[in-house]
Enzyme design. Structure first.
Site, mmCIF file in Angstrom:
data_model
loop_
_atom_site.group_PDB
_atom_site.id
_atom_site.type_symbol
_atom_site.label_atom_id
_atom_site.label_comp_id
_atom_site.label_asym_id
_atom_site.label_seq_id
_atom_site.Cartn_x
_atom_site.Cartn_y
_atom_site.Cartn_z
ATOM 1 N N TYR A 157 2.937 10.244 1.057
ATOM 2 C CA TYR A 157 3.849 9.538 1.919
ATOM 3 C C TYR A 157 5.343 9.915 1.544
ATOM 4 C CZ TYR A 157 0.029 6.333 3.161
ATOM 5 O OH TYR A 157 -1.047 5.947 3.465
ATOM 6 N N ASP A 194 0.804 -1.281 -0.026
ATOM 7 C CA ASP A 194 -0.010 0.057 0.172
ATOM 8 C C ASP A 194 0.661 1.169 0.111
ATOM 9 O OD1 ASP A 194 -2.916 1.247 0.468
ATOM 10 O OD2 ASP A 194 -1.639 1.966 1.964
ATOM 11 N N LYS A 199 -2.223 6.221 -4.350
ATOM 12 C CA LYS A 199 -3.406 7.144 -4.162
ATOM 13 C C LYS A 199 -2.913 8.612 -4.712
ATOM 14 C CE LYS A 199 -3.881 4.819 0.688
ATOM 15 N NZ LYS A 199 -2.317 4.244 0.542
ATOM 16 N N HIS A 237 -7.275 9.547 -2.286
ATOM 17 C CA HIS A 237 -6.809 9.669 -0.959
ATOM 18 C C HIS A 237 -7.903 10.277 0.101
ATOM 19 C CE1 HIS A 237 -2.972 9.193 1.567
ATOM 20 N NE2 HIS A 237 -3.795 8.862 2.213
#
Length: 315
Positions: free
Chosen positions: A59, A54, A86, A119
């Site tokens: 990030y 994932d 995402k 997201h």
């Protein structure tokens, strides 16, 4: 069905994946990469048997994650992985969504994603910071149409959402040409969201649990009930929390950079079941407690949409 010496019930092995609309299978346990900054952690996860990875542009570590997957992919095993990406809030405009997808693919070293998620349902103006300024020039529908084009062009196989309420999922299902197959939301014993999980499942939308161990909130794993159930079954508190979701058919994506924990989280998770009485104890912990609740997001009325009563289909 019987019991092991430590009291855990044994049963025929649970399926390790769930069937998505269209016939693809998504693993029921995956490796979360939030704050993962070591490629070796990803390599360890793959070695231990994780096949769902994932990821997210937010990030800011997709190159590192890609390095961790590189050898496995290079050896011809890409089709064994289920890779999730995402689109962040500041990339909801169609062209920016496309560029975000292309950058994710480049950074991860993948030719396609198995699943691309929106997201959050919140759109921010590009370059307006974090949190950003609401972007009223774009709608969820417009962003979704751009994501559908990613599927048309072979960049993505499936589409989904994250942090969507039941009403938002239902609204999207009404106008989407390519239907969402997943909704990634916070799920753990303190936040069961039974109605959302159950109704989504009946509509062909698989829920994925982020923060299944409580988002580093020690009060979750240190809870007396969870500790006692773990002790009774000869499991760790983390294993009990993960099993609680997996047993109801919800995919979990725990994260860790500790090799011991990476292994423990997946080791034998499909070889045992929570006894009914243990599950009942864990179910009493549900108080709707969110561990991830940014001030800029309005959760709205969680009871809006679906049936008038919480579903017990996946309770």
């Amino acid at each position: 069905m019987g019991r092991t010496q430590n009291g855990a019930m044994t049963a025929p092995p649970q399926s390790e994946s769930t069937l998505l609309p269209g016939g693809a299978r998504m693993p029921l346990i995956g490796f979360g990469t939030y704050k993962v900054d070591k490629a070796e952690s990803v390599r360890t996860a793959i070695t231990e048997g994780y096949r769902l990875i994932d990821c997210a542009a937010y990030y800011k570590n997709e190159e590192t994650v890609g390095q961790g997957m590189a050898e496995f992919i290079r050896d011809g095993h890409r089709d064994e992985l289920f890779v999730i990406g995402k689109i962040w809030n500041d990339a909801h405009r169609p062209q920016l969504a496309r560029e975000s997808c292309e950058k994710t693919l480049k950074d991860l070293g993948c030719k396609y994603l198995d699943l691309m998620l929106m997201h959050w349902p919140d759109a921010w103006q590009p370059g307006s910071g974090d949190p950003g300024t609401p972007d009223e020039s774009v709608t969820i529908q417009k962003t979704w149409e751009a994501m559908e084009k990613m599927v048309d062009d072979g960049l993505v196989k499936h589409l989904g959402v994250s942090n969507f309420s039941l009403r938002q999922v239902e609204d999207l299902l009404q106008h989407a040409r390519i239907k969402p197959v997943a909704n990634q939301i916070e799920l753990h014993p303190f936040l069961a969201q039974r109605k959302l999980v159950g109704v989504c499942a009946r509509k062909g939308v698989q829920c994925i649990a982020y923060s299944p161990l409580g988002h580093a909130d020690a009060t979750v794993l240190n809870n007396e009930v969870i500790q006692q159930v773990a002790q009774d079954l000869g499991r760790t508190p983390a294993q009990v929390c993960l099993k609680w979701n997996v047993q109801r058919g919800v995919t979990v994506i725990p994260r860790s950079q500790n090799p011991k924990n990476i292994k423990a989280n997946i080791n034998g998770i499909f070889d045992w079941v929570l006894p009914r009485e243990a599950k009942a104890k864990l179910d009493t912990l549900d108080v709707g407690s969110r561990k991830v609740s940014p001030k800029w997001h309005d959760w709205g009325n969680v009871d809006e949409g679906g049936a008038t009563k919480p579903s017990i289909a996946l309770a």
